[in-house]
Design a protein around this motif. Structure first.
Motif, PDB file in Angstrom:
ATOM      1  N   SER A 139       0.905  -0.888   0.273  1.00 39.32           N
ATOM      2  CA  SER A 139      -0.069   0.113  -0.468  1.00 39.32           C
ATOM      3  C   SER A 139       0.703   1.698  -0.010  1.00 39.32           C
ATOM      4  O   SER A 139       0.611   2.220  -0.510  1.00 39.32           O
ATOM      5  N   VAL A 197      -4.938  -2.765   3.558  1.00 39.38           N
ATOM      6  CA  VAL A 197      -5.393  -2.030   4.176  1.00 39.38           C
ATOM      7  C   VAL A 197      -6.044  -1.208   4.610  1.00 39.38           C
ATOM      8  O   VAL A 197      -6.422  -0.443   5.840  1.00 39.38           O
ATOM      9  N   GLU A 198      -5.795  -0.267   3.573  1.00 35.34           N
ATOM     10  CA  GLU A 198      -6.414   1.012   4.025  1.00 35.34           C
ATOM     11  C   GLU A 198      -7.501   1.044   3.940  1.00 35.34           C
ATOM     12  O   GLU A 198      -8.544   1.878   4.708  1.00 35.34           O
ATOM     13  N   ALA A 199      -8.105  -0.042   2.977  1.00 29.38           N
ATOM     14  CA  ALA A 199     -10.048  -0.945   2.737  1.00 29.38           C
ATOM     15  C   ALA A 199     -10.366  -0.980   4.428  1.00 29.38           C
ATOM     16  O   ALA A 199     -11.286  -1.147   4.048  1.00 29.38           O
ATOM     17  N   GLY A 200      -9.734  -1.423   5.036  1.00 30.54           N
ATOM     18  CA  GLY A 200      -9.994  -1.922   6.330  1.00 30.54           C
ATOM     19  C   GLY A 200      -9.257  -3.054   5.716  1.00 30.54           C
ATOM     20  O   GLY A 200     -10.408  -4.036   7.081  1.00 30.54           O
ATOM     21  N   SER A 201      -9.426  -3.987   4.958  1.00 30.84           N
ATOM     22  CA  SER A 201      -9.303  -5.479   4.634  1.00 30.84           C
ATOM     23  C   SER A 201      -7.885  -6.423   5.066  1.00 30.84           C
ATOM     24  O   SER A 201      -6.916  -5.455   5.030  1.00 30.84           O
ATOM     25  N   ASP A 202      -8.453  -7.749   5.394  1.00 29.08           N
ATOM     26  CA  ASP A 202      -7.616  -8.560   5.997  1.00 29.08           C
ATOM     27  C   ASP A 202      -7.509  -9.583   4.852  1.00 29.08           C
ATOM     28  O   ASP A 202      -6.861 -10.547   4.761  1.00 29.08           O
ATOM     29  N   SER A 223      -2.214   7.608   8.357  1.00 29.16           N
ATOM     30  CA  SER A 223      -3.333   6.185   8.735  1.00 29.16           C
ATOM     31  C   SER A 223      -2.790   5.015   8.103  1.00 29.16           C
ATOM     32  O   SER A 223      -3.140   3.641   8.383  1.00 29.16           O
ATOM     33  N   ALA A 276      -1.323   2.012   9.285  1.00 33.50           N
ATOM     34  CA  ALA A 276      -1.960   0.523   9.388  1.00 33.50           C
ATOM     35  C   ALA A 276      -0.763  -0.566   8.489  1.00 33.50           C
ATOM     36  O   ALA A 276      -1.707  -1.964   8.973  1.00 33.50           O
ATOM     37  N   GLN A 327       0.755  -1.776  11.582  1.00 35.96           N
ATOM     38  CA  GLN A 327       0.304  -2.478  12.834  1.00 35.96           C
ATOM     39  C   GLN A 327       0.284  -3.936  12.060  1.00 35.96           C
ATOM     40  O   GLN A 327      -0.146  -4.409  12.731  1.00 35.96           O
TER      41      GLN A 327
END
Ligand code: SF4
Ligand code: SF4
Length: 600
Positions: free
Chosen positions: A52, A90-95, A160, A164, A167
């Motif tokens: 990302s 990760v910026e889409a909140g996806s794993d 952010s 992510a 993290q």
């Protein structure tokens, strides 16, 4: 896991071969063209824990080598990576990344201490943790990310998103000790006692000065210090008139020597390390200039020895700076920093540069000492390279190279001390982000090998003959590159990201320009009747029929079919035209194609 030598058909995918972690960019670009975005994301993520981040700020050496650039302009590979990470990263909140980079299945009884929480150290931590090692990262500052957070301005990389992606690595079970500086809070000896192996991967965060008269005046700042302060939110008073002196170590060393003597002494960019450092210094100069403009300076000028053509900066980087009203003064050498009676900076005296390189391409600046110019300035920022703190290694540290970096075996990254490895800036001087990530991955593989682990060889590529073939659009050469959208110049204030990314329509259209260099033209000689129709139809004349004796094959009087696989643009016109089906398309599976994914 390792990043080793490539086979011919991998090398013949120029984007893959140019990427330091061997990302199979052609595979993900083609997947985007076909609407298979998840597979595209996994292909981009497989070799790169910072996919990302790289979608935003990678120097994109793949684009420099992209075969499409032979026709018009290279594929916008980096922007296409961003397009898929925005959907599955990760910026889409996806794993989704867990499909190719999950937590370890076993825990090994070994621990590795990593010094430096930048891209190199964190990439090593990612790979070692995946293999089951206990990993502790020691970071000198209060924040992880190294140059990604301290050196790259926020308007180029959203914090952010970076947080992510970091993290996701910590969540694999990596321990982190912040505010732990090597040489001050912990020694190398203590780390060697605590861990079974140590990887030194801290950054080059010492700025270089300029030893010309007035070089230490109040108001002269080093680029790295300026960026560290502004990127951590501290206000730096720089006034309205700012001059950035840009240039890499080698260029500036040559200039300094030349300025001090009548006779010049030439310097060569001797290694890949120095070449990378020269480029990194110019990128830093441009970052500094754009950050200064955002910090309130109204006139920002970049002064360089080189002409615009000679600068090792990308066209895009230069255009963006010019769009933001940064001005450039080329072919000037800094001669003297001017101060008032109180010692406060007032400007810079420069002299003309007649030439920068000699006929062998070596840095050998020649100056015209009679061509003097004065430039007013409230602040001068020196973007002339960064140095590594080798004192931090202590008296019992590993050997240090003549360049004042940690001496390593370039293949294995081993230092002179057993079970201590070094990579990234610490061993090679300032690196681009993707080269730093590659070093982290190489170190992880080598450390694993030292503990008896197997370094997975390059996945054996396989040629799969296709029933169908992919045909390039008839008007392929009339579909130009789509430029990456950016926010209008008058709205570029504060920290908003300047690039906004492709829309879906743009991404599909740009991805369709890809030649799919992983496709190969296969010849079944038993079916070929040497009709030469393929040679007739080839738009770039890379197939020809010639007398066999010219190339020393076959019988005298027979004919040989010559084919230049490196120049072929995979248009498939020859396959379409072949009357005997002697030609077909083969897909090279290559390295870097996810085995776990949405497509077999
Ligand atoms: S045309 Fe496509 S496959 Fe070929 S080098 Fe460029 S991006 Fe890679
Ligand atoms: S695919 Fe065939 S026709 Fe097209 S460039 Fe390659 S050799 Fe020539």
């Amino acid at each position: 896991m390792t990043i080793g030598p490539l086979q011919f058909y991998d090398e013949n995918i120029p984007c893959l071969a140019a990427c330091p972690v061997h990302t199979n960019a052609g595979a993900y670009v083609a997947a985007i063209a076909d609407g298979e975005d998840e597979f595209a994301y996994l292909t981009a993520r497989l070799p790169n824990p910072f996919a990302s981040v790289c979608g935003r700020v990678c120097a994109a050496p793949c684009e420099d080598e992209c075969r499409r650039g032979e026709i018009d302009r290279p594929i916008a590979i980096r922007a296409l990576k961003r397009f898929v990470t925005e959907r599955y990263g990760v910026e889409a909140g996806s794993d989704t990344y867990k499909k190719v980079a999950g937590a370890p299945l076993v825990d090994l009884p070994y621990s590795v201490g990593i010094v430096g929480g930048g891209p190199t150290g964190l990439s090593a931590a990612h790979d070692l943790r995946r293999l089951g090692y206990k990993v502790t990262v020691y970071e000198a500052t209060g924040v992880l990310g190294g140059m990604m957070v301290l050196g790259i301005p926020e308007y180029r990389l959203d914090r952010s998103l970076l947080a992510a992606e970091i993290q996701a690595i910590i969540d694999m079970g990596v321990d982190v000790q912040l505010n732990t500086r090597l040489g001050a809070d912990v020694t190398l000896g203590e780390l060697r006692e605590r861990h079974d192996a140590v990887f030194l991967s801290y950054g080059a965060f010492l700025g270089r000065g300029l030893d010309i008269p007035g070089g230490d005046a109040d108001g002269v700042l080093k680029a790295v210090e300026f960026l560290l302060n502004t990127n951590q939110g501290f206000e730096v008073d720089i006034g309205e008139n700012v001059i950035v002196i840009g240039g890499g170590d080698v260029a500036m060393d040559a200039a300094r020597t030349a300025l001090r003597r009548d006779a010049y002494e030439s310097r060569t960019v001797e290694s890949e390390f120095e070449q990378v450092a020269e480029t990194a210094a110019i990128t830093e100069a441009l970052d500094v200039a754009r950050t200064a403009a955002r910090a309130g300076a109204t006139h920002v000028k970049v002064i360089s020895l080189e002409s615009v053509e000679e600068l090792p900066a990308s066209e895009f980087e230069l255009e963006e700076a010019i769009n933001e009203s940064i001005s450039f003064v080329h072919r000037r050498g800094p001669a003297r920093i001017l101060t008032d009676a109180q010692g406060r900076l007032t400007g810079l005296e420069t002299i003309g540069v007649l030439s920068v390189f000699d006929e062998d391409g070596r840095f050998a600046p020649k100056f015209d000492h009679d061509d003097v110019q004065l430039h007013e300035a409230d602040t001068i920022i020196l973007a002339i390279g960064q140095a590594v703190d080798v004192e931090a290694l202590g008296p019992d540290g590993p050997q240090v190279s003549p360049r004042k970096t940690i001496q390593i075996d370039p293949d294995t990254l081993e230092t002179s001390i057993p079970m201590v490895w070094a990579g990234g800036d610490a061993a090679k001087g300032p690196r681009t982000l993707i080269l730093g990530i590659a070093d982290g991955r190489i170190a992880a593989a080598q450390i694993h090998k030292a503990f008896g682990g197997e370094i997975q060889g390059q996945q054996e590529g396989q040629m799969v003959q296709l029933e169908q073939f992919h045909r390039l659009d008839d008007i392929y050469d009339r579909i130009g590159r789509i430029d990456v959208p950016t926010i209008p110049t008058d709205r570029r204030i504060g920290l908003a990201e300047v690039e906004t990314g492709f829309t879906e329509e743009m991404a599909r259209c740009e991805a369709k320009r890809c030649l799919r260099c992983f496709a190969n033209i296969l010849l079944d000689a038993s079916k070929c009747v040497l009709c030469a129709l393929c040679a007739d139809v080839c738009p770039i004349d890379v197939i020809s029929l010639i007398p066999a004796e010219e190339v020393g094959v076959g019988l005298v009087g027979s004919t040989a079919l010559m084919f230049d696989e490196r120049a072929c643009i995979r248009c498939a016109l020859c396959i379409e035209r072949c009357p005997t089906d002697a030609l077909s398309m083969g897909l090279w599976t290559g390295v870097g194609v996810p085995r776990v994914g949405v497509r077999a």
